[in-house]
Write an enzyme that holds these catalytic residues in place. Structure first.
Site, PDB file in Angstrom:
ATOM      1  N   ASP A   1       0.819  -1.215   0.000  1.00  0.00           N
ATOM      2  CA  ASP A   1       0.000   0.000   0.000  1.00  0.00           C
ATOM      3  C   ASP A   1       0.854   1.267   0.000  1.00  0.00           C
ATOM      4  O   ASP A   1       0.463   2.289  -0.569  1.00  0.00           O
ATOM      5  CB  ASP A   1      -0.923   0.003   1.229  1.00  0.00           C
ATOM      6  CG  ASP A   1      -2.007  -1.062   1.105  1.00  0.00           C
ATOM      7  OD1 ASP A   1      -2.291  -1.484  -0.037  1.00  0.00           O
ATOM      8  OD2 ASP A   1      -2.551  -1.477   2.143  1.00  0.00           O
TER       9      ASP A   1
ATOM     10  N   ASP B   1      -3.919   5.591   5.218  1.00  0.00           N
ATOM     11  CA  ASP B   1      -3.594   4.480   4.302  1.00  0.00           C
ATOM     12  C   ASP B   1      -2.301   3.782   4.708  1.00  0.00           C
ATOM     13  O   ASP B   1      -1.450   3.453   3.864  1.00  0.00           O
ATOM     14  CB  ASP B   1      -3.444   4.993   2.856  1.00  0.00           C
ATOM     15  CG  ASP B   1      -4.779   5.021   2.121  1.00  0.00           C
ATOM     16  OD1 ASP B   1      -5.781   4.574   2.694  1.00  0.00           O
ATOM     17  OD2 ASP B   1      -4.801   5.501   0.967  1.00  0.00           O
TER      18      ASP B   1
HETATM   19  N1  LIG Z   1      14.210   1.238  -2.488  1.00  0.00           N
HETATM   20  C1  LIG Z   1      13.531   1.641  -1.430  1.00  0.00           C
HETATM   21  N2  LIG Z   1      14.138   1.759  -0.230  1.00  0.00           N
HETATM   22  C2  LIG Z   1      13.449   2.136   0.858  1.00  0.00           C
HETATM   23  N3  LIG Z   1      12.130   2.453   0.866  1.00  0.00           N
HETATM   24  C3  LIG Z   1      11.481   2.355  -0.304  1.00  0.00           C
HETATM   25  C4  LIG Z   1      12.132   1.937  -1.493  1.00  0.00           C
HETATM   26  N4  LIG Z   1      11.235   1.931  -2.493  1.00  0.00           N
HETATM   27  C5  LIG Z   1      10.054   2.333  -1.948  1.00  0.00           C
HETATM   28  N5  LIG Z   1      10.214   2.592  -0.636  1.00  0.00           N
HETATM   29  C6  LIG Z   1       9.201   3.030   0.332  1.00  0.00           C
HETATM   30  O1  LIG Z   1       8.779   1.907   1.095  1.00  0.00           O
HETATM   31  C7  LIG Z   1       7.496   2.206   1.634  1.00  0.00           C
HETATM   32  C8  LIG Z   1       6.711   0.929   1.880  1.00  0.00           C
HETATM   33  O2  LIG Z   1       6.568   0.260   0.674  1.00  0.00           O
HETATM   34  P1  LIG Z   1       5.530  -0.918   0.416  1.00  0.00           P
HETATM   35  O3  LIG Z   1       4.197  -0.520   0.825  1.00  0.00           O
HETATM   36  O4  LIG Z   1       5.749  -1.338  -0.989  1.00  0.00           O
HETATM   37  O5  LIG Z   1       6.086  -2.104   1.330  1.00  0.00           O
HETATM   38  P2  LIG Z   1       5.456  -2.844   2.577  1.00  0.00           P
HETATM   39  O6  LIG Z   1       6.424  -3.905   2.957  1.00  0.00           O
HETATM   40  O7  LIG Z   1       4.070  -3.292   2.304  1.00  0.00           O
HETATM   41  O8  LIG Z   1       5.459  -1.685   3.586  1.00  0.00           O
HETATM   42  P3  LIG Z   1       4.782  -1.635   5.024  1.00  0.00           P
HETATM   43  O9  LIG Z   1       5.354  -2.777   5.782  1.00  0.00           O
HETATM   44  O10 LIG Z   1       5.222  -0.268   5.474  1.00  0.00           O
HETATM   45  O11 LIG Z   1       3.313  -1.747   4.802  1.00  0.00           O
HETATM   46  C9  LIG Z   1       6.855   3.151   0.650  1.00  0.00           C
HETATM   47  O12 LIG Z   1       6.405   4.284   1.337  1.00  0.00           O
HETATM   48  C10 LIG Z   1       7.951   3.539  -0.323  1.00  0.00           C
HETATM   49  O13 LIG Z   1       8.088   4.954  -0.462  1.00  0.00           O
END
Ligand SMILES: Nc1ncnc2c1ncn2[C@@H]1O[C@H](COP(=O)(O)OP(=O)(O)OP(=O)(O)O)[C@@H](O)[C@H]1O
Length: 540
Positions: free
Chosen positions: A190, A493
């Site tokens: 998300d 969100d």
């Molecule tokens: N290469 C990167 N390194 C670090 N953070 C990143 C990178 N690419 C994207 N992000 C950030 O990582 C955040 C979380 O991404 P994502 O929702 O895809 O993963 P998630 O594992 O589901 O996260 P969460 O555990 O926070 O729900 C996003 O806000 C995004 O801006």
């Protein structure tokens, strides 16, 4: 089937002869003289579900089959199509048809290609952002193994950006030439979707000269669709718009060119834009769970259960004022039991009526809406604005089961201070069939706008000084409370947002997703049983 038949031939499939018909409605094959034991067999695939057609490479083994020895030359084509495997779960299947001569085979391939090309809503060029650190860090593998081969099968060209830092996709979208793409795909959770959405909305407003900081500015809808390939630790937006978190299903929605409009809500504080959300904005319980879980990322996915349990035990409540503008343009209401489905009539009608209402308000410039606002002061365990049902695998009916994806409304849920036992009963109702709004301490309203101001801010202009001065104030009338802070955080969100006062407005159908909402179960039942059950993706 339509009346204008393009092609009708006798072709072989699985070593049996079939009468195969192609018209603008789709492809149909049936047995001209069904063997009595099997009964009549007939299968059809609508044009909108045909993915691709390819000339089939015939290997030695196939060409030596008994039936084929009768034909002087062997020619075949394979049709790839979408098949519903189980509710909401789609797969790419294939059927290979054998022709008596090369000319007939080419004729079929040509006609099928023309039919597929007539589907103008399908994307040809996509910009793909992959977060390599999403969820279990499988984003890149999921894309390369499950999604990219399907895009290539459907002749979709892609430009792939593997993100290198947070906000990479958002920043990148402020400079790319959007005209070069028919859609944007985010591979991640998300948070990644939120990055892409903020980038796209921000870019669209900038290109149209709209100031996002102005809370009264009507926002310009985004033309480019967004596709979500779920690969995160939370994929609630994908689940609520597709019905399942499955990368192959999402890829097929993109390939077939589905379009699902989605409401987006903006959050401002005075004249400063803070964030957009499409799913949940929660203060109190859901804000505290998120804040606590963020501090415990090292725990992995178990952090959500741990933070949820801890927040439940702490039982904090927050004092403040909520004011809201009820939605009068929609025929739906939060407790009508009419959940949002594919081609939702409530969303369509609500959009039309909202446009009329907004025109009326604009024509009567200065029209005083103040008397329509409702004001509720109180002590709240949770304040939630649900832009959609917020269904997820843990809570399949969601925070507000009858909320709609694109009706220009949000459901504002106010959970007033109550005992822990009652709050537990409320939470449990999200997982069973009972009505979670049927409690005296829960209120729910369908709204267009709402404001919230915390008690501290009402008491003082300087929240930081106030926190020091009135530390523990909210515990004073609850001696058992062990609260050590006085304000909650917003869960926007899944991202934290610190602001003791906000103004929220729903923007009807501001973005579009490559999705079609939740298909009713009947769609799955209608799906034909297929002659061949070879899954294209299964071979990858
Ligand atoms: N290469 C990167 N390194 C670090 N953070 C990143 C990178 N690419 C994207 N992000 C950030 O990582 C955040 C979380 O991404 P994502 O929702 O895809 O993963 P998630 O594992 O589901 O996260 P969460 O555990 O926070 O729900 C996003 O806000 C995004 O801006």
């Amino acid at each position: 089937m339509g009346d204008r038949i393009r092609l009708s031939s006798s072709l072989l499939l699985e070593q049996r002869a079939w009468q195969v018909i192609l018209d603008r409605e789709g492809l149909e094959w049936s047995q001209p003289q069904p063997p009595s034991a099997r009964g009549e067999e007939s299968f059809s695939v609508p044009t909108s579900e045909i993915i691709a057609v390819e000339e089939t490479e015939i290997d030695e083994k196939q060409s030596n089959r008994r039936k084929w020895r009768k034909m002087s030359k062997r020619h075949a084509f394979t049709v790839y199509y979408m098949k519903r495997k189980r509710p909401h779960c789609w797969r790419c299947k294939e059927a290979t048809f054998w022709c008596v001569d090369e000319q007939l085979c080419n004729q079929w391939i040509q006609a099928l290609k023309e039919l597929i090309d007539s589907q103008t809503s399908r994307p040809k060029r996509l910009l793909v952002y992959i977060n390599p650190f999403s969820g279990k860090k499988q984003g890149q593998r999921i894309y390369e193994q499950k999604v990219a081969p399907l895009f290539s099968l459907a002749s979709i060209s892609t430009e792939v950006v593997v993100t290198e830092h947070a906000n990479h996709a958002k920043d990148n979208l402020s400079e790319v030439n959007l005209a070069n793409y028919d859609g944007i795909v985010c591979v991640g959770g998300d948070g990644m979707f939120s990055d892409v959405m903020h980038g796209l909305i921000g870019r669209t407003q900038k290109d149209s000269g709209v100031d996002q900081n102005d809370p009264t500015a009507p926002l310009v809808p985004c033309k480019t669709r967004i596709g979500i390939i779920p690969a995160g630790s939370t994929d609630c937006i994908c689940y609520a718009t597709v019905g399942i978190n499955d990368p192959v299903t999402s890829a097929l929605h993109i390939i077939l060119g589905d379009s699902q409009p989605l409401d987006v809500s903006s959050v401002h504080r005075n004249k400063t834009f803070l964030k957009y959300f499409v799913s949940l904005l929660g203060y109190g319980f859901y804000g505290d769970v998120l804040k606590d879980s963020e501090e415990k990322r090292w725990m992995g996915s178990v952090r959500y259960d741990f933070a949820g349990f801890k927040t439940f035990l702490s039982h904090h409540y927050y004092e403040g004022t909520v004011s809201f503008l009820p939605a009068t343009h929609t025929m739906g209401c939060p407790r009508d039991g009419r959940s949002c489905k594919t081609k939702c009539r409530v969303c369509k009608q609500s959009k039309r009526q909202l446009e009329q209402l907004q025109k009326f308000e604009k024509d009567r410039h200065g029209y005083d809406r103040r008397n329509q606002w409702h004001v509720i002061r109180g002590k709240f365990l949770a304040i939630n604005a649900a832009n959609m049902s917020c269904a997820c695998p843990r809570s399949p009916k969601g925070l507000s089961p009858s909320a709609h994806l694109a009706d220009g409304c949000a459901d504002l849920i106010l959970v007033h201070k109550c005992s822990r036992f009652n709050f537990l009963r409320y939470l449990i109702r999200h997982t069973n069939e009972d009505d979670q709004f049927n409690f005296t301490f829960v209120e729910v309203y369908r709204i267009r706008k709402f404001h919230f101001t915390s008690q501290q801010l009402e008491d003082s202009d300087d929240i930081h000084n106030m926190q020091k001065k009135h530390f523990g104030r909210f515990c004073s009338d609850q001696p058992t409370c062990c609260c050590t802070f006085s304000g909650s955080t917003w869960n926007c969100d899944g991202e934290t947002l610190e602001s003791p006062a906000i103004q929220v407005e729903v923007h009807c159908q501001l973005i579009k997703l490559f999705a079609r909402g939740i298909e009713p179960p009947s769609k799955y039942e209608e799906s034909p049983s297929m002659v061949q059950d070879r899954s294209y993706v299964g071979r990858l």
